[in-house]
Write a protein that holds these residues in place. Structure first.
Motif, PDB file in Angstrom:
ATOM      1  N   LEU A 166      24.198  -7.067   0.441  1.00 19.63           N
ATOM      2  CA  LEU A 166      23.376  -8.591   1.198  1.00 19.63           C
ATOM      3  C   LEU A 166      25.103  -9.394  -0.323  1.00 19.63           C
ATOM      4  O   LEU A 166      25.067  -8.829  -0.756  1.00 19.63           O
ATOM      5  CB  LEU A 166      22.411  -9.630  -0.099  1.00 19.63           C
ATOM      6  CG  LEU A 166      22.427 -10.697  -0.563  1.00 19.63           C
ATOM      7  CD1 LEU A 166      22.160 -12.079   1.112  1.00 19.63           C
ATOM      8  CD2 LEU A 166      21.196 -11.543  -1.275  1.00 19.63           C
ATOM      9  N   VAL A 167      25.254 -10.602   0.745  1.00 21.20           N
ATOM     10  CA  VAL A 167      26.741 -11.216   0.205  1.00 21.20           C
ATOM     11  C   VAL A 167      26.305 -12.267   0.470  1.00 21.20           C
ATOM     12  O   VAL A 167      25.321 -12.943   0.908  1.00 21.20           O
ATOM     13  CB  VAL A 167      27.608 -11.115   1.714  1.00 21.20           C
ATOM     14  CG1 VAL A 167      28.918 -11.764   1.294  1.00 21.20           C
ATOM     15  CG2 VAL A 167      28.043  -9.816   1.652  1.00 21.20           C
ATOM     16  N   THR A 168      26.455 -13.078  -1.017  1.00 25.21           N
ATOM     17  CA  THR A 168      25.830 -14.610  -1.001  1.00 25.21           C
ATOM     18  C   THR A 168      27.489 -15.163  -1.767  1.00 25.21           C
ATOM     19  O   THR A 168      28.483 -14.739  -1.766  1.00 25.21           O
ATOM     20  CB  THR A 168      25.201 -14.754  -2.600  1.00 25.21           C
ATOM     21  OG1 THR A 168      25.737 -14.218  -3.909  1.00 25.21           O
ATOM     22  CG2 THR A 168      24.148 -13.451  -1.824  1.00 25.21           C
ATOM     23  N   GLY A 205      14.955  -9.724  -4.125  1.00 25.63           N
ATOM     24  CA  GLY A 205      15.003  -8.298  -3.215  1.00 25.63           C
ATOM     25  C   GLY A 205      15.660  -7.272  -4.169  1.00 25.63           C
ATOM     26  O   GLY A 205      15.555  -5.882  -3.843  1.00 25.63           O
ATOM     27  N   GLY A 206      15.597  -7.477  -5.470  1.00 24.50           N
ATOM     28  CA  GLY A 206      15.989  -6.791  -6.398  1.00 24.50           C
ATOM     29  C   GLY A 206      17.279  -6.288  -6.004  1.00 24.50           C
ATOM     30  O   GLY A 206      17.680  -5.036  -5.703  1.00 24.50           O
ATOM     31  N   LEU A 207      18.686  -6.950  -5.604  1.00 20.24           N
ATOM     32  CA  LEU A 207      19.922  -6.456  -4.579  1.00 20.24           C
ATOM     33  C   LEU A 207      21.221  -7.038  -5.280  1.00 20.24           C
ATOM     34  O   LEU A 207      20.843  -8.627  -6.553  1.00 20.24           O
ATOM     35  CB  LEU A 207      20.238  -6.878  -3.550  1.00 20.24           C
ATOM     36  CG  LEU A 207      18.677  -6.466  -1.806  1.00 20.24           C
ATOM     37  CD1 LEU A 207      18.893  -8.126  -1.169  1.00 20.24           C
ATOM     38  CD2 LEU A 207      19.008  -5.537  -1.962  1.00 20.24           C
ATOM     39  N   THR A 208      21.703  -6.123  -5.622  1.00 22.03           N
ATOM     40  CA  THR A 208      22.782  -6.774  -6.361  1.00 22.03           C
ATOM     41  C   THR A 208      24.117  -7.183  -5.986  1.00 22.03           C
ATOM     42  O   THR A 208      24.747  -6.107  -4.943  1.00 22.03           O
ATOM     43  CB  THR A 208      23.670  -5.073  -7.041  1.00 22.03           C
ATOM     44  OG1 THR A 208      22.908  -5.175  -7.923  1.00 22.03           O
ATOM     45  CG2 THR A 208      24.963  -5.214  -8.065  1.00 22.03           C
ATOM     46  N   PRO A 209      24.253  -8.167  -5.143  1.00 23.41           N
ATOM     47  CA  PRO A 209      24.780  -8.821  -4.227  1.00 23.41           C
ATOM     48  C   PRO A 209      26.845  -8.649  -4.613  1.00 23.41           C
ATOM     49  O   PRO A 209      27.620  -8.526  -5.150  1.00 23.41           O
ATOM     50  CB  PRO A 209      25.120 -10.554  -4.318  1.00 23.41           C
ATOM     51  CG  PRO A 209      24.787 -10.826  -5.510  1.00 23.41           C
ATOM     52  CD  PRO A 209      24.169  -9.322  -6.095  1.00 23.41           C
ATOM     53  N   TRP A 210      27.365  -8.524  -3.129  1.00 24.98           N
ATOM     54  CA  TRP A 210      28.430  -8.977  -3.200  1.00 24.98           C
ATOM     55  C   TRP A 210      28.581 -10.348  -2.827  1.00 24.98           C
ATOM     56  O   TRP A 210      28.242 -11.293  -1.895  1.00 24.98           O
ATOM     57  CB  TRP A 210      29.661  -8.896  -1.608  1.00 24.98           C
ATOM     58  CG  TRP A 210      29.135  -6.709  -1.701  1.00 24.98           C
ATOM     59  CD1 TRP A 210      30.617  -6.267  -2.013  1.00 24.98           C
ATOM     60  CD2 TRP A 210      28.786  -6.184  -1.355  1.00 24.98           C
ATOM     61  NE1 TRP A 210      30.817  -4.867  -1.935  1.00 24.98           N
ATOM     62  CE2 TRP A 210      29.433  -4.465  -1.675  1.00 24.98           C
ATOM     63  CE3 TRP A 210      27.336  -6.119  -1.289  1.00 24.98           C
ATOM     64  CZ2 TRP A 210      28.798  -3.520  -1.596  1.00 24.98           C
ATOM     65  CZ3 TRP A 210      26.878  -4.429  -1.753  1.00 24.98           C
ATOM     66  CH2 TRP A 210      27.267  -3.272  -1.402  1.00 24.98           C
TER      67      TRP A 210
END
Length: 575
Positions: free
Chosen positions: A488-490, A504-509
């Motif tokens: 994921l890019v935020t 989502g349990g995502l560590t984003p960029w």
């Protein structure tokens, strides 16, 4: 302190809804023991084609098996076919499919009334963090409290009568106490605010009631079994509660200032105390409002039967700085960077209408890709179509190998490699411009890796539309679709992105906001330190020393946010 533009990832002034290109929506389906409050006040994965081949072989073998073994075998063959098809879509991690999310969700719900509660786990490829046993126990206790004291109970009717009469209640062990969370601002802000209020309610043994305004009653399924979390506005005595603001006389800060209430250092007569207190933790909160995060002020607030809270922030990191809550929070969340991941998945289940939007789009455009990449584009300011922001997006995603670099239009297509790897890119933005540009780039050029890249954008509403039901439904669907990404890019400072990464349990960029809009930041982005949202407007005050302080130095797992130097966020204990 700078004022932030509040958002849901759909920015701009309200105006008539622009047409998106969504698939048609479904019609919605018809629709103990309480742990005492702590008194202590001292202290990613693509699935290989080899595995696909095995499953295809299995699927091909099913029909002959059904013929050989007769009618009885047909049912089991169908089950194998369905299971294998799901596995092709989702990958091997679905062997760990747990519809209750590791015990996070309670039994006792009607599946027809809320499909997402029972189906969401099958749409996530990767195994996510598991809740602690203590959190699971505490959630069951909170549910019992909500049933025992919530709307429709004798205790609730009695509490309403006391509030209507202006009676001042002191805290007693058997008394039901309440927290009303005001819903306003964009969808991302509303979700973060309600999550913050829920955690505070759990920590203080209060029933959470959510203001149903702004589609809070229309977008989500009920989170608690056999009761409702929605405040019945018609019967609520504080008829003007939704307009409470920093100047409201009953705000905690104003009652302190006017000596209506006192602390140990500033005593006031309890006979002057009203029947409720208003907690103002908005972006414009004063230093006195932020005394909420001090222990002695929490002792004061404990004695109010009714609290009303307004915030457009994710205040959870501030709760971790309150000494009285730290022991309980450590037991609830041994991994402090999972608070929103667990509580967000517990509280926010798309209703059947929104779930139809999510599942139809996912199955049509995203399900068969080997990797899904989400790109959330939030544009601050007036320039909505920025070539520099487009450059930032492409530089960020290609630099970190989230998207392949482009070759020349005349380069030969590496067909075997292309068949082996496909990427589906979900772009969410109010504007279609960024999606169209990216789609053209990957159509008009080959990729140096031979990967096939498809671009998708569910809607482009052009402008943020407050209090528009269809707009919020699409926003909620897009947040959820982003949360189903593998990477994921935020956009920094965006609550829309915060919610997607947490669910989502995502560590984003995170794409950094440029100091100068005409220059692409260097680096253009960086991977965040945790999946947690940022508390954008914390206090800069040490309650113990009663002095201004850098509060990111108080607790090791509460640190500065990467996307804003003044914010706070929860990080892993090892960071």
């Amino acid at each position: 302190m700078p004022q932030l533009e509040m958002e849901t990832g759909r920015d701009g002034a309200p105006r008539k809804e622009a047409e998106g290109h969504w698939l048609n929506a479904e019609e919605p389906a018809p629709a103990s023991v309480v742990t005492p409050w702590v008194e202590k006040l001292s202290q990613r994965r693509p699935w290989g084609w080899a595995a696909n081949a095995v499953l295809v072989a299995l699927i091909i073998s099913v029909p002959p098996m059904a013929i050989l073994f007769g009618v009885g075998a047909r049912n089991s063959a169908s089950a194998v076919w369905i299971g294998a098809t799901n596995a092709l879509r989702l990958g091997p991690a679905t062997a760990h499919d747990d519809r209750r999310l590791g015990g996070l969700l309670a039994d006792g719900f009607d599946e027809g009334a809320c499909h997402s509660r029972f189906q969401s786990a099958t749409y996530r490829r990767n195994a996510r963090k598991k809740p602690s046993p203590y959190l699971v126990t505490k959630l069951r206790q909170q549910e019992a409290l909500q049933r025992r004291c919530g709307p429709g109970t004798a205790a609730y009717s009695n509490a309403l009568e006391q509030l209507r009469a202006g009676k001042k209640q002191s805290h007693t062990g058997g008394e039901c106490r309440y927290l009303v969370s005001i819903s306003y601002q964009g969808l991302g802000n509303r979700i973060l605010a309600a999550t913050s209020a829920f955690l505070y309610a759990m920590l203080t043994d209060r029933v959470l009631l959510v203001d149903p305004s702004n589609q809070m009653g229309d977008l989500f399924c009920e989170p608690f079994p056999d009761t409702t979390w929605l405040l019945a506005q018609a019967s609520f005595p504080l008829t003007n509660y939704s307009s409470f603001n920093i100047d409201t006389a009953e705000s905690y800060a104003n009652m302190l200032k006017n000596k209506v209430i006192g602390t140990n250092d500033n005593e006031a007569s309890s006979t002057m105390r009203p029947a409720f207190a208003y907690i103002h933790l908005n972006h414009d909160a004063s230093d006195q409002d932020k005394l909420f995060f001090c222990d002695e002020d929490q002792r004061n607030l404990r004695d109010f039967q009714w609290l009303v809270m307004r915030t457009d922030n994710y205040i959870v990191p501030g709760l971790f700085l309150i000494t009285a809550f730290q022991e309980e929070l450590d037991m609830l969340f041994p991994e402090p960077d999972t608070v929103f991941h667990h509580l967000g998945r517990y509280l926010f289940h798309p209703n059947n209408n929104v779930w139809g939007l999510i599942t139809r789009y996912y199955d049509a455009y995203l399900a068969t890709a080997h990797q899904r990449v989400g790109i959330q584009v939030r544009v601050f300011g007036k320039d909505k179509e920025s070539p520099k922001l487009l450059e930032q997006i492409t530089t960020c995603t290609q630099k970190d190998n989230l998207l392949p670099e482009l070759g020349e239009p005349t380069d030969p297509v590496n067909r075997p490699a292309a068949r082996k790897s496909t990427k589906a890119v979900l772009v969410t933005s109010l504007k279609a411009w960024y999606y169209e540009k990216l789609k053209s780039m990957y159509w008009e050029h080959s990729t140096v890796t031979g990967e096939a890249v498809s671009l998708h954008q569910p809607s482009h509403e052009e402008y943020q539309q407050f209090a528009a039901k269809s707009h919020d439904a699409k926003a909620w669907a897009e947040i959820y679709l982003l949360s189903l990404s593998d990477a994921l890019v935020t956009t920094g400072l965006s609550t829309f992105g915060y919610v997607a990464q947490g669910l989502g349990g995502l560590t984003p960029w995170v794409m950094y906001k440029p100091a100068n809009g005409s220059v692409v930041p260097n680096p253009p982005c960086g991977q965040d330190v945790s999946m947690e949202p940022c508390f954008l407007q914390p206090a800069f005050y040490d309650c113990r020393t009663k002095q201004a302080a850098d509060v990111s130095k108080i607790v090791p797992h509460v640190q500065r946010c990467n996307d804003t130097r003044w914010g706070l966020k929860l990080v892993p204990r090892s960071v």
